[in-house]
Enzyme design. Sequence first.
Site, short mmCIF file in Angstrom:
data_model
loop_
_atom_site.label_atom_id
_atom_site.label_comp_id
_atom_site.label_asym_id
_atom_site.label_seq_id
_atom_site.Cartn_x
_atom_site.Cartn_y
_atom_site.Cartn_z
N LYS A 131 -16.45 -6.95 6.20
CA LYS A 131 -15.15 -7.61 6.37
C LYS A 131 -14.81 -7.90 7.83
O LYS A 131 -15.15 -7.15 8.72
CB LYS A 131 -14.05 -6.70 5.77
CG LYS A 131 -14.03 -6.78 4.26
CD LYS A 131 -12.66 -6.39 3.75
CE LYS A 131 -12.49 -6.76 2.30
NZ LYS A 131 -11.13 -6.49 1.81
N ARG A 164 -1.43 -6.02 -7.96
CA ARG A 164 -0.34 -6.95 -7.68
C ARG A 164 -0.21 -8.02 -8.74
O ARG A 164 0.86 -8.40 -9.14
CB ARG A 164 -0.60 -7.67 -6.34
CG ARG A 164 -0.43 -6.83 -5.14
CD ARG A 164 -1.09 -7.46 -3.94
NE ARG A 164 -2.54 -7.42 -4.08
CZ ARG A 164 -3.40 -7.67 -3.12
NH1 ARG A 164 -2.97 -8.05 -1.95
NH2 ARG A 164 -4.69 -7.59 -3.32
N HIS A 169 0.84 -1.21 0.00
CA HIS A 169 0.00 0.00 0.00
C HIS A 169 0.88 1.26 0.00
O HIS A 169 0.62 2.21 -0.74
CB HIS A 169 -0.89 0.05 1.25
CG HIS A 169 -1.95 -1.00 1.31
ND1 HIS A 169 -2.12 -1.83 2.41
CD2 HIS A 169 -2.92 -1.36 0.45
CE1 HIS A 169 -3.15 -2.64 2.20
NE2 HIS A 169 -3.65 -2.38 1.02
N SER A 216 -2.99 -7.74 3.16
CA SER A 216 -3.32 -7.53 4.57
C SER A 216 -3.77 -8.84 5.21
O SER A 216 -3.47 -9.11 6.38
CB SER A 216 -4.42 -6.48 4.72
OG SER A 216 -4.00 -5.26 4.19
P1 ADP Z 1 -9.91 -3.56 -0.41
O1 ADP Z 1 -10.66 -4.33 0.64
O2 ADP Z 1 -10.65 -2.36 -0.91
O3 ADP Z 1 -9.36 -4.41 -1.53
P2 ADP Z 1 -7.21 -3.41 0.54
O4 ADP Z 1 -6.70 -2.67 1.72
O5 ADP Z 1 -7.08 -4.89 0.56
O6 ADP Z 1 -8.70 -2.94 0.41
O7 ADP Z 1 -6.53 -2.86 -0.79
C1 ADP Z 1 -6.64 -1.51 -1.16
C2 ADP Z 1 -5.99 -1.34 -2.53
O8 ADP Z 1 -4.61 -1.63 -2.44
C3 ADP Z 1 -6.54 -2.30 -3.60
O9 ADP Z 1 -6.51 -1.63 -4.84
C4 ADP Z 1 -5.54 -3.43 -3.60
O10 ADP Z 1 -5.49 -4.09 -4.86
C5 ADP Z 1 -4.26 -2.65 -3.34
N1 ADP Z 1 -3.24 -3.47 -2.73
C6 ADP Z 1 -3.32 -4.32 -1.70
N2 ADP Z 1 -2.13 -4.89 -1.43
C7 ADP Z 1 -1.26 -4.37 -2.33
C8 ADP Z 1 0.13 -4.58 -2.61
N3 ADP Z 1 0.88 -5.45 -1.94
N4 ADP Z 1 0.67 -3.86 -3.62
C9 ADP Z 1 -0.08 -3.01 -4.34
N5 ADP Z 1 -1.38 -2.78 -4.15
C10 ADP Z 1 -1.97 -3.46 -3.16
#
Ligand code: ADP
Length: 194
Positions: free
Chosen positions: A72, A123, A48, A160
């Site tokens: 969630k 990713r 992130h 996460s």
């Molecule tokens: P959501 O529940 O909305 O998917 P996340 O916190 O899991 O929330 O992810 C928020 C954004 O960050 C999404 O666009 C996800 O694809 C991206 N994301 C999550 N992990 C990574 C990572 N390791 N590298 C790049 N982008 C990521």
Amino acid sequence: MSIYHLSFRVCIGLEMSLKSLEPNGVAMSDKHVRAIFPGSFDPLTNGHLDVIERGMKLFDELIVAVGRSPIKNQLFTPEERVAMISELLEQKNMPGVSVESFDGLTVEYAARKKADVILRGLRSLTDVQYECQLAMTNRAVAGIETVFIMTSEQYGFTSSTLIREVASLGGDLSNLIPRNIFEHLKRKSESLRG
Ligand code: ADP
């Protein structure tokens, strides 16, 4: 170029500064571009953070928007997540980047904030399929564009969910999440284990 790389290029198609270009390629230096980066961030990972650091070079203003999803399974409360991210932004000194939480639909929040763009991270091809659907839906219902940023190779497997699982087993996560988040996560895991 492999199909894998080609599909990312087709989907992303954006490798230049949005600060200086209009969609038709005309310079627009006076336009203030505000983006929101919505997500759960439970907790925020280095993946992130990588997207935020790249995003701050593209936009004048970037709001990290912590969703208050009632569905969630959450480890940290939205308030805790906002506090941890806020602490990180202060430590890193990231001008133009802020954090807050929001309720309800992302597109409605984007409209309230008068955001020009939704930023999302990618990713893998699995992300592409879901994220493209989401982006097309958001554009269809609210006319807002989504910009995707491809994560660095070393964070391509970081999520996460994985972080929460490894933390619950006491694993070392120091390379995958920012230091301050690691400390909060350690305390949270210890308190949950009793
Ligand atoms: P959501 O529940 O909305 O998917 P996340 O916190 O899991 O929330 O992810 C928020 C954004 O960050 C999404 O666009 C996800 O694809 C991206 N994301 C999550 N992990 C990574 C990572 N390791 N590298 C790049 N982008 C990521």
